[in-house]
Design a protein around this motif. Structure first.
Motif, PDB file in Angstrom:
ATOM      1  N   LEU A  14      25.804 -57.031-106.359  1.00 44.88           N
ATOM      2  CA  LEU A  14      24.919 -56.028-105.770  1.00 44.88           C
ATOM      3  C   LEU A  14      23.688 -55.763-106.640  1.00 44.88           C
ATOM      4  O   LEU A  14      22.778 -55.050-106.227  1.00 44.88           O
ATOM      5  CB  LEU A  14      25.671 -54.719-105.493  1.00 44.88           C
ATOM      6  CG  LEU A  14      26.591 -54.745-104.276  1.00 44.88           C
ATOM      7  CD1 LEU A  14      27.411 -53.468-104.189  1.00 44.88           C
ATOM      8  CD2 LEU A  14      25.800 -54.950-102.982  1.00 44.88           C
ATOM      9  N   GLN A  15      23.628 -56.380-107.817  1.00 37.78           N
ATOM     10  CA  GLN A  15      22.427 -56.309-108.644  1.00 37.78           C
ATOM     11  C   GLN A  15      21.417 -57.397-108.274  1.00 37.78           C
ATOM     12  O   GLN A  15      20.260 -57.332-108.685  1.00 37.78           O
ATOM     13  CB  GLN A  15      22.786 -56.452-110.128  1.00 37.78           C
ATOM     14  CG  GLN A  15      23.597 -55.276-110.664  1.00 37.78           C
ATOM     15  CD  GLN A  15      23.884 -55.435-112.132  1.00 37.78           C
ATOM     16  OE1 GLN A  15      23.020 -55.190-112.970  1.00 37.78           O
ATOM     17  NE2 GLN A  15      25.089 -55.853-112.444  1.00 37.78           N
ATOM     18  N   LEU A  16      21.851 -58.399-107.500  1.00 38.48           N
ATOM     19  CA  LEU A  16      20.980 -59.514-107.139  1.00 38.48           C
ATOM     20  C   LEU A  16      20.003 -59.097-106.037  1.00 38.48           C
ATOM     21  O   LEU A  16      20.419 -58.587-104.998  1.00 38.48           O
ATOM     22  CB  LEU A  16      21.811 -60.704-106.659  1.00 38.48           C
ATOM     23  CG  LEU A  16      22.825 -61.278-107.650  1.00 38.48           C
ATOM     24  CD1 LEU A  16      23.687 -62.336-106.985  1.00 38.48           C
ATOM     25  CD2 LEU A  16      22.108 -61.839-108.866  1.00 38.48           C
ATOM     26  N   PRO A  17      18.701 -59.311-106.230  1.00 36.83           N
ATOM     27  CA  PRO A  17      17.728 -58.918-105.208  1.00 36.83           C
ATOM     28  C   PRO A  17      18.035 -59.479-103.816  1.00 36.83           C
ATOM     29  O   PRO A  17      17.894 -58.760-102.824  1.00 36.83           O
ATOM     30  CB  PRO A  17      16.398 -59.452-105.746  1.00 36.83           C
ATOM     31  CG  PRO A  17      16.601 -59.454-107.238  1.00 36.83           C
ATOM     32  CD  PRO A  17      18.041 -59.846-107.435  1.00 36.83           C
ATOM     33  N   ALA A  18      18.460 -60.733-103.714  1.00 37.25           N
ATOM     34  CA  ALA A  18      18.759 -61.318-102.398  1.00 37.25           C
ATOM     35  C   ALA A  18      19.926 -60.598-101.727  1.00 37.25           C
ATOM     36  O   ALA A  18      19.915 -60.388-100.506  1.00 37.25           O
ATOM     37  CB  ALA A  18      19.062 -62.808-102.537  1.00 37.25           C
ATOM     38  N   VAL A  19      20.924 -60.215-102.496  1.00 34.00           N
ATOM     39  CA  VAL A  19      22.078 -59.480-101.942  1.00 34.00           C
ATOM     40  C   VAL A  19      21.636 -58.078-101.531  1.00 34.00           C
ATOM     41  O   VAL A  19      22.043 -57.571-100.482  1.00 34.00           O
ATOM     42  CB  VAL A  19      23.246 -59.445-102.942  1.00 34.00           C
ATOM     43  CG1 VAL A  19      24.359 -58.525-102.453  1.00 34.00           C
ATOM     44  CG2 VAL A  19      23.781 -60.854-103.190  1.00 34.00           C
ATOM     45  N   THR A  27      15.048 -53.945-101.928  1.00 38.42           N
ATOM     46  CA  THR A  27      15.535 -54.071-103.303  1.00 38.42           C
ATOM     47  C   THR A  27      15.664 -52.667-103.881  1.00 38.42           C
ATOM     48  O   THR A  27      14.928 -51.750-103.494  1.00 38.42           O
ATOM     49  CB  THR A  27      14.610 -54.927-104.183  1.00 38.42           C
ATOM     50  OG1 THR A  27      13.308 -54.380-104.150  1.00 38.42           O
ATOM     51  CG2 THR A  27      14.581 -56.376-103.713  1.00 38.42           C
ATOM     52  N   LEU A  28      16.602 -52.513-104.784  1.00 35.86           N
ATOM     53  CA  LEU A  28      16.900 -51.209-105.371  1.00 35.86           C
ATOM     54  C   LEU A  28      16.349 -51.119-106.784  1.00 35.86           C
ATOM     55  O   LEU A  28      16.308 -52.117-107.505  1.00 35.86           O
ATOM     56  CB  LEU A  28      18.420 -50.998-105.422  1.00 35.86           C
ATOM     57  CG  LEU A  28      19.185 -51.141-104.100  1.00 35.86           C
ATOM     58  CD1 LEU A  28      20.682 -50.983-104.348  1.00 35.86           C
ATOM     59  CD2 LEU A  28      18.698 -50.144-103.065  1.00 35.86           C
ATOM     60  N   ASP A  29      15.959 -49.924-107.172  1.00 34.92           N
ATOM     61  CA  ASP A  29      15.579 -49.648-108.555  1.00 34.92           C
ATOM     62  C   ASP A  29      16.788 -49.028-109.229  1.00 34.92           C
ATOM     63  O   ASP A  29      17.336 -48.030-108.739  1.00 34.92           O
ATOM     64  CB  ASP A  29      14.400 -48.669-108.618  1.00 34.92           C
ATOM     65  CG  ASP A  29      13.112 -49.274-108.104  1.00 34.92           C
ATOM     66  OD1 ASP A  29      12.877 -50.464-108.380  1.00 34.92           O
ATOM     67  OD2 ASP A  29      12.357 -48.558-107.431  1.00 34.92           O
ATOM     68  N   ALA A  78      20.498 -45.283-106.931  1.00 33.72           N
ATOM     69  CA  ALA A  78      20.512 -44.178-105.980  1.00 33.72           C
ATOM     70  C   ALA A  78      20.330 -44.775-104.588  1.00 33.72           C
ATOM     71  O   ALA A  78      19.348 -45.471-104.332  1.00 33.72           O
ATOM     72  CB  ALA A  78      19.399 -43.186-106.295  1.00 33.72           C
ATOM     73  N   ILE A  79      21.298 -44.509-103.706  1.00 35.83           N
ATOM     74  CA  ILE A  79      21.255 -45.049-102.346  1.00 35.83           C
ATOM     75  C   ILE A  79      21.597 -43.952-101.339  1.00 35.83           C
ATOM     76  O   ILE A  79      22.106 -42.890-101.713  1.00 35.83           O
ATOM     77  CB  ILE A  79      22.213 -46.258-102.174  1.00 35.83           C
ATOM     78  CG1 ILE A  79      23.668 -45.860-102.440  1.00 35.83           C
ATOM     79  CG2 ILE A  79      21.788 -47.409-103.080  1.00 35.83           C
ATOM     80  CD1 ILE A  79      24.675 -46.949-102.127  1.00 35.83           C
ATOM     81  N   THR A  80      21.345 -44.235-100.082  1.00 38.73           N
ATOM     82  CA  THR A  80      21.648 -43.275 -99.017  1.00 38.73           C
ATOM     83  C   THR A  80      23.111 -43.427 -98.586  1.00 38.73           C
ATOM     84  O   THR A  80      23.741 -44.461 -98.857  1.00 38.73           O
ATOM     85  CB  THR A  80      20.757 -43.517 -97.794  1.00 38.73           C
ATOM     86  OG1 THR A  80      21.120 -44.764 -97.200  1.00 38.73           O
ATOM     87  CG2 THR A  80      19.272 -43.507 -98.172  1.00 38.73           C
ATOM     88  N   PRO A  81      23.665 -42.428 -97.904  1.00 34.19           N
ATOM     89  CA  PRO A  81      25.017 -42.575 -97.363  1.00 34.19           C
ATOM     90  C   PRO A  81      25.144 -43.792 -96.432  1.00 34.19           C
ATOM     91  O   PRO A  81      26.161 -44.482 -96.451  1.00 34.19           O
ATOM     92  CB  PRO A  81      25.247 -41.259 -96.615  1.00 34.19           C
ATOM     93  CG  PRO A  81      24.393 -40.262 -97.351  1.00 34.19           C
ATOM     94  CD  PRO A  81      23.160 -41.053 -97.732  1.00 34.19           C
ATOM     95  N   ALA A  82      24.121 -44.077 -95.643  1.00 31.35           N
ATOM     96  CA  ALA A  82      24.160 -45.247 -94.753  1.00 31.35           C
ATOM     97  C   ALA A  82      24.197 -46.535 -95.564  1.00 31.35           C
ATOM     98  O   ALA A  82      24.911 -47.484 -95.215  1.00 31.35           O
ATOM     99  CB  ALA A  82      22.967 -45.244 -93.806  1.00 31.35           C
ATOM    100  N   GLU A  83      23.439 -46.588 -96.660  1.00 29.43           N
ATOM    101  CA  GLU A  83      23.455 -47.768 -97.513  1.00 29.43           C
ATOM    102  C   GLU A  83      24.812 -47.938 -98.186  1.00 29.43           C
ATOM    103  O   GLU A  83      25.281 -49.071 -98.362  1.00 29.43           O
ATOM    104  CB  GLU A  83      22.339 -47.692 -98.554  1.00 29.43           C
ATOM    105  CG  GLU A  83      20.969 -47.886 -97.937  1.00 29.43           C
ATOM    106  CD  GLU A  83      19.827 -47.609 -98.885  1.00 29.43           C
ATOM    107  OE1 GLU A  83      18.766 -48.239 -98.711  1.00 29.43           O
ATOM    108  OE2 GLU A  83      19.983 -46.776 -99.814  1.00 29.43           O
TER     109      GLU A  83
END
Length: 124
Positions: A14-19, A27-29, A78-83
């Motif tokens: 889950l750290q991989l940009p493509a994933v 992409t996540l920060d 930090a992600i949303t509940p949907a994510e």
């Protein structure tokens, strides 16, 4: 966009940009952190869709450790509940989402080895 109210600790794909793009649509920060009291192992992935997304047949998986000083390095997002629900759908059944406390003191979700009892439980 819904507010990112959930914290997700990742030590693997889950750290991989493509994933991230395939799973979350972006992409996540993240910030570096670690998960104390766990050790890293490898898991053979049988789900072809997950292998296609990650490009890997084996993914890291964490299991509880009794060895003092054991910790797993990773990143917290930090992600949303949907994510978070999308992350649940991405992970195979060998993983269980648990609430953990990171080395920083932050409370986060992490995907751990489902074959081990959840934290705070004992075997009778």
């Amino acid at each position: 966009m819904t507010e990112a109210t959930e914290q997700l600790f990742s030590y693997g794909t889950l750290q991989l940009p493509a994933v991230q793009v395939a799973t979350f649509g972006r992409t996540l920060d993240g910030n570096a952190d670690s998960l104390p009291g766990y050790r890293l192992a490898q898991l053979a992935i049988q789900d072809p869709a997950v292998v296609a997304t990650s490009g890997k047949t084996h993914h890291p998986i964490v299991t509880p450790s009794d060895v003092p000083g054991d910790a797993v390095e990773g990143a917290v997002f930090a992600i949303t509940p949907a994510e978070l629900a999308h992350a649940d759908a991405y992970e195979v059944d060998d993983y269980r989402r648990d609430r953990v406390v990171l080395a920083s003191g932050l409370h986060a979700w992490a995907y751990v080895d489902a074959r081990h009892a959840p934290a705070g439980t004992t075997k009778d």
